[in-house]
Every structure is written in structure tokens, then in C-alpha cells.
Design an enzyme around this catalytic site. Structure first.
Site, PDB file in Angstrom:
ATOM      1  N   ASP A  40      -7.264  -1.675   3.462  1.00 29.75           N
ATOM      2  CA  ASP A  40      -6.370  -2.774   3.101  1.00 29.75           C
ATOM      3  C   ASP A  40      -6.803  -4.109   3.702  1.00 29.75           C
ATOM      4  OD1 ASP A  40      -4.595  -0.932   1.821  1.00 29.75           O
ATOM      5  OD2 ASP A  40      -3.787  -0.404   3.792  1.00 29.75           O
ATOM      6  N   ASP A  87       0.866  -1.172   0.000  1.00 30.86           N
ATOM      7  CA  ASP A  87       0.000   0.000   0.000  1.00 30.86           C
ATOM      8  C   ASP A  87       0.910   1.232   0.000  1.00 30.86           C
ATOM      9  OD1 ASP A  87      -2.345   1.620   0.327  1.00 30.86           O
ATOM     10  OD2 ASP A  87      -1.880   1.762   2.468  1.00 30.86           O
ATOM     11  N   ASP A 122      -1.814  -0.752   6.158  1.00 33.26           N
ATOM     12  CA  ASP A 122      -2.033  -0.255   7.522  1.00 33.26           C
ATOM     13  C   ASP A 122      -3.441   0.252   7.778  1.00 33.26           C
ATOM     14  OD1 ASP A 122      -1.914   2.183   6.045  1.00 33.26           O
ATOM     15  OD2 ASP A 122      -1.325   3.242   7.873  1.00 33.26           O
TER      16      ASP A 122
END
Length: 330
Positions: free
Chosen positions: A225, A33, A221
Site C-alpha cells: 500500500d 485496503d 497497512d
């Protein structure tokens, strides 16, 4: 595996199960990410355009309803520009997945979020920027546009290069727009970027990698996600990430350093290698010693001492993991 987990824990890397060391050792794709993983996750406003007159307290109240890093960046900007901001009570507050948030105040419809949210409500916006974007609209009228930038985590580029040198393909999966994603990717050395992804799109990308026969490690995080993390072979969460991301993860990085991702790979591969070495030694020992014992060429005392020696060799080989050197720390 006990030695491997112990060494990892001392370096702020928490493996929730011993088996994850073996799975990670076999991984050939790392999906990252962007916000909060490659970057610090603390974006700040670098450009603000007020397109219409409006009460800043409306925007302040709206971003206060979200924990997203972008919303926090807007909130910090407003607090720095205005001494006193009235805390308004909004109604019908709705968080829109990976797009933004909407609410009402005294009959006014408030929208705050990215270009995808604005386009969903038929509002045309300018997305020509290498920075992350946030738009604010009142009653379907665009009133403000913000550009935000985030700091790349220290050591991110070096860690990603080290991971690539291990033969692992690194890709970026982000909900941010293309220009912003490409800017960050270029800074850290990632060639393959997938931008403007909703949580379901990230999940679809993980499934695609699986169908191609890859073993996937995903690092993230945030709430956005979570489902991609849950579907990957190994999921890694940053220690200060969203609770839901940490709860579905297999590994937690307490220090949140990108180098720790590289160290996780290095340590898992060394541990898995030690496991295979130990199994190989034990097999070789038994192939030779058992037939000799059955034929009477080994007396019981020698057999007992030999078994103890075999165990000591296996333990000693395992302890060599503690001597592993991490290039990214040198």
C-alpha cells in the site's frame, strides 16, 4: 487546530501535521485496503488440498521468508498439523510484488503465492472461491492449494456506513481476487470494489481519482500500500502495520479501530468549521471596531478590553471541539 490534534491524540489518532486536519475535512473519497484494514489481517486456513505428495518442510521454509498475513496463516496451519518441521535453508529467495515468493532448495524450484503468480509461470489453478487463495508449486507442478478466511474488524460495517452518511464515497482497493474482495465488501457495505491490483495499479487508481477532481484519503497497512498511500492527499496507516506504510502516512491509528477513521473525518470537519467560524468572527469584529476606533469613538481602554474579549471568544469557540460527539461510539 491545536485543540483538534489534542482531542484526536486522546482517542488514539495521531495527526503528524496540523494542516492535515483541513485537507481531510475536504476529502470526498475514502479508499480502503482489505487485508489488515477492513479485516483483522490474521487469515486462517479453512481448506487445504494436497494435490501431490511433498515435504511440508519445503512449504514451511518458503512461507517463513515472508511477512505477508497470508504466509503467516499458512505457517500457523503447518505448525498446527505437524509436531516437528525441519527448518530448511533456501537459496535464491525472491519476493514477487503482490504475488508471492519463490526460492530454490537443492535444485528444486519452489513457488508460493496467489493465482497471478501461478499464471505467470503458466500453471492453471482453480480460483473458484470466496476465500483468499494460496498455491504451492514445486518444479512447475502444483502440489497444494489453500483457502484462507479473515475476520472482519469489529465495527467496520457501522463505521463505513457513518462515513458514507457524511457524503464520502468509500471504495475498496485490494490485491485479492474478485470473489474474495466482493464477499468482504458485501459484509461491510462497500459497493465499489477494485480487485487483483498490484501496488502500481493502486497508485493508478489514486491518480485517476485525482484527475476526476477528488480529494482522496487512503487507508492501508502493508508494503503493497506504500506507494498508493504516498500519492493520496491524506494517508492513514494502522498502528501495527508495516513500518514503510507508517512512515509515509499522515495519520496513524494506534487502536486500529475502523471507528477511528470515522472519528478522524468527524473531528477534522468540526475543527475546520471552527477555524472558519473564528476567522469570520475576527473579520466581522475588525470591520466594525477598526473604523470606529479610527474615528475616535472607541477609547484605548475599551479597545484593549475588546481585543481581549475577541481573543477569548475565539479560544472559547475552539474549545467547543472537545464537546464533539461521535455517533459511532454512542
Amino acid at each position: 487546530t491545536l485543540v483538534g490534534i489534542s482531542v484526536a491524540a486522546k482517542r488514539g489518532i495521531l495527526f503528524k501535521e496540523a494542516s492535515f486536519l483541513e485537507t481531510m475535512a475536504k476529502s470526498d473519497i475514502l479508499a480502503l485496503d482489505k487485508t489488515g484494514t477492513i479485516t483483522e489481517g490474521k487469515p486462517s486456513v479453512v481448506k487445504a488440498e494436497y494435490l501431490q505428495n511433498f515435504d511440508p518442510a519445503l512449504l514451511y521454509a518458503l512461507v517463513n521468508t515472508s511477512n505477508h498475513p497470508i504466509s503467516k496463516g499458512i505457517k500457523a496451519y503447518l505448525e498446527s498439523r505437524h509436531d516437528i518441521l525441519e527448518m530448511l535453508t533456501l537459496e535464491e529467495i525472491t519476493s514477487i510484488e503482490a504475488k508471492g515468493v519463490k526460492a530454490t532448495y537443492q535444485g528444486k524450484k519452489l513457488l508460493g503465492g496467489n493465482d497471478a503468480l501461478m499464471e505467470f509461470y503458466a500453471l492453471k489453478v482453480d480460483t473458484n472461491s470466496e476465500n483468499a487463495l494460496f498455491f504451492f508449486a514445486i518444479n512447475d507442478l502444483l502440489v497444494a492449494r489453500f483457502e484462507l478466511t479473515d475476520t472482519i474488524r469489529k465495527g467496520a460495517a457501522k463505521a463505513i456506513q457513518s462515513i458514507q452518511e457524511l457524503g464520502v464515497k468509500v471504495v475498496m482497493l485490494t490485491g485479492d481476487h474478485e470473489q474474495s474482495a466482493q464477499k468482504v465488501a458485501a459484509q461491510v457495505g462497500i459497493d465499489e470494489v477494485y480487485a487483483k491490483l498490484l501496488p502500481g495499479d493502486k497508485l493508478a487508481m489514486i491518480d485517476t481519482f485525482h484527475q476526476e477532481g477528488h480529494v482522496v484519503v487512503m487507508v492501508g497497512d502493508g508494503i503493497n500500500d506504500a506507494i498508493a498511500l504516498a500519492s493520496s492527499d491524506i494517508s492513514i496507516a494502522m498502528g501495527n502495520g508495516a513500518d514503510v506504510a507508517i512512515s509515509v502516512s499522515d495519520i496513524v491509528l494506534l487502536d486500529e479501530k475502523p471507528e477511528s477513521i470515522y472519528e478522524s473525518y468527524k473531528l477534522s470537519r468540526r475543527t475546520f468549521s471552527a477555524v472558519k467560524e473564528n476567522l469570520g468572527f475576527s473579520l466581522l469584529y475588525n470591520v466594525i471596531a477598526v473604523p470606529l476606533a479610527m474615528m475616535g469613538f472607541v477609547n484605548p481602554l475599551v479597545a484593549a478590553l475588546s481585543m481581549s474579549l475577541s481573543s477569548l471568544v475565539v479560544v472559547g469557540n475552539s474549545l467547543r471541539i472537545k464537546r464533539l460527539k461521535f455517533k459511532s461510539k454512542e
